[in-house]
Design a protein around this motif. Structure first.
Motif, mmCIF file in Angstrom:
data_model
loop_
_atom_site.group_PDB
_atom_site.id
_atom_site.type_symbol
_atom_site.label_atom_id
_atom_site.label_comp_id
_atom_site.label_asym_id
_atom_site.label_seq_id
_atom_site.Cartn_x
_atom_site.Cartn_y
_atom_site.Cartn_z
ATOM 1 N N ALA A 39 0.003 -1.753 -10.217
ATOM 2 C CA ALA A 39 0.480 -3.094 -9.858
ATOM 3 C C ALA A 39 0.603 -3.249 -8.342
ATOM 4 O O ALA A 39 0.237 -4.289 -7.784
ATOM 5 C CB ALA A 39 1.823 -3.375 -10.537
ATOM 6 N N ALA A 40 1.076 -2.220 -7.677
ATOM 7 C CA ALA A 40 1.222 -2.270 -6.218
ATOM 8 C C ALA A 40 -0.144 -2.280 -5.530
ATOM 9 O O ALA A 40 -0.341 -3.007 -4.552
ATOM 10 C CB ALA A 40 2.074 -1.101 -5.726
ATOM 11 N N PHE A 53 0.833 -1.204 0.000
ATOM 12 C CA PHE A 53 0.000 0.000 0.000
ATOM 13 C C PHE A 53 0.867 1.252 0.000
ATOM 14 O O PHE A 53 0.630 2.177 -0.783
ATOM 15 C CB PHE A 53 -0.955 -0.014 1.199
ATOM 16 N N ILE A 54 1.877 1.281 0.842
ATOM 17 C CA ILE A 54 2.790 2.432 0.885
ATOM 18 C C ILE A 54 3.517 2.571 -0.446
ATOM 19 O O ILE A 54 3.681 3.674 -0.971
ATOM 20 C CB ILE A 54 3.793 2.303 2.055
ATOM 21 N N VAL A 94 -8.441 -0.523 1.867
ATOM 22 C CA VAL A 94 -8.973 -1.377 0.797
ATOM 23 C C VAL A 94 -9.857 -0.534 -0.119
ATOM 24 O O VAL A 94 -9.728 -0.583 -1.344
ATOM 25 C CB VAL A 94 -9.744 -2.583 1.372
ATOM 26 N N TRP A 95 -10.744 0.249 0.477
ATOM 27 C CA TRP A 95 -11.627 1.098 -0.322
ATOM 28 C C TRP A 95 -10.801 2.074 -1.163
ATOM 29 O O TRP A 95 -11.062 2.252 -2.355
ATOM 30 C CB TRP A 95 -12.593 1.860 0.587
ATOM 31 N N GLN A 96 -9.810 2.710 -0.542
ATOM 32 C CA GLN A 96 -8.965 3.668 -1.258
ATOM 33 C C GLN A 96 -8.243 2.991 -2.417
ATOM 34 O O GLN A 96 -8.185 3.529 -3.526
ATOM 35 C CB GLN A 96 -7.953 4.298 -0.301
ATOM 36 N N LEU A 100 1.129 4.133 -2.917
ATOM 37 C CA LEU A 100 0.964 5.567 -2.676
ATOM 38 C C LEU A 100 2.166 6.356 -3.181
ATOM 39 O O LEU A 100 2.018 7.429 -3.769
ATOM 40 C CB LEU A 100 0.751 5.832 -1.185
ATOM 41 N N CYS A 101 3.357 5.814 -2.949
ATOM 42 C CA CYS A 101 4.573 6.514 -3.404
ATOM 43 C C CYS A 101 4.636 6.585 -4.925
ATOM 44 O O CYS A 101 4.900 7.654 -5.490
ATOM 45 C CB CYS A 101 5.815 5.822 -2.845
ATOM 46 N N TYR A 102 4.404 5.455 -5.582
ATOM 47 C CA TYR A 102 4.404 5.476 -7.050
ATOM 48 C C TYR A 102 3.364 6.457 -7.575
ATOM 49 O O TYR A 102 3.606 7.184 -8.539
ATOM 50 C CB TYR A 102 4.133 4.092 -7.629
ATOM 51 N N ASP A 103 2.200 6.460 -6.932
ATOM 52 C CA ASP A 103 1.131 7.360 -7.342
ATOM 53 C C ASP A 103 1.569 8.818 -7.212
ATOM 54 O O ASP A 103 1.374 9.625 -8.125
ATOM 55 C CB ASP A 103 -0.100 7.102 -6.477
#
Length: 98
Positions: free
Chosen positions: A63-64, A46-47, A80-82, A50-53
């Motif tokens: 992919a992450a 998840f982290i 999960v929702w996010q 977020l970083c790639y995003d």
């Protein structure tokens, strides 16, 4: 880190510090080091997503997010929702670019 560079607790703390300070490239580099020692947890995926995003690297972000959702398997949480919602947006964005 200079005293014990292989200590995963230190590396995880360092990764958290990088993430909280907004240093996504360093966070990702730290997660890569940790992943060599142990399989990434859902939280690490998840982290990573977020970083790639934040870095606008949308294919690795998607992919992450997918890895995160596969590991979470139906758990109900805000993350999960996010991840589900962001995955939909990224799939749409990437589909438009093709």
């Amino acid at each position: 880190m200079q005293l014990d560079a292989n200590n995963l607790v230190y590396l995880k703390d360092l990764g958290s510090t990088y993430y909280l300070s907004g240093n996504c490239p360093a966070t990702l580099a730290t997660l890569d080091i940790i992943a060599k020692a142990e399989p990434p947890t859902s939280g690490a995926w998840f982290i990573r997503a977020l970083c790639y995003d934040k870095l606008r690297q949308f294919k690795p972000a998607l992919a992450a997010y997918d890895e995160f959702l596969a590991l979470e398997q139906g758990k109900t949480s805000d993350q999960v929702w996010q991840a589900q919602q962001r995955s939909k947006v990224l799939r749409h964005m990437l589909g438009e670019k093709r």
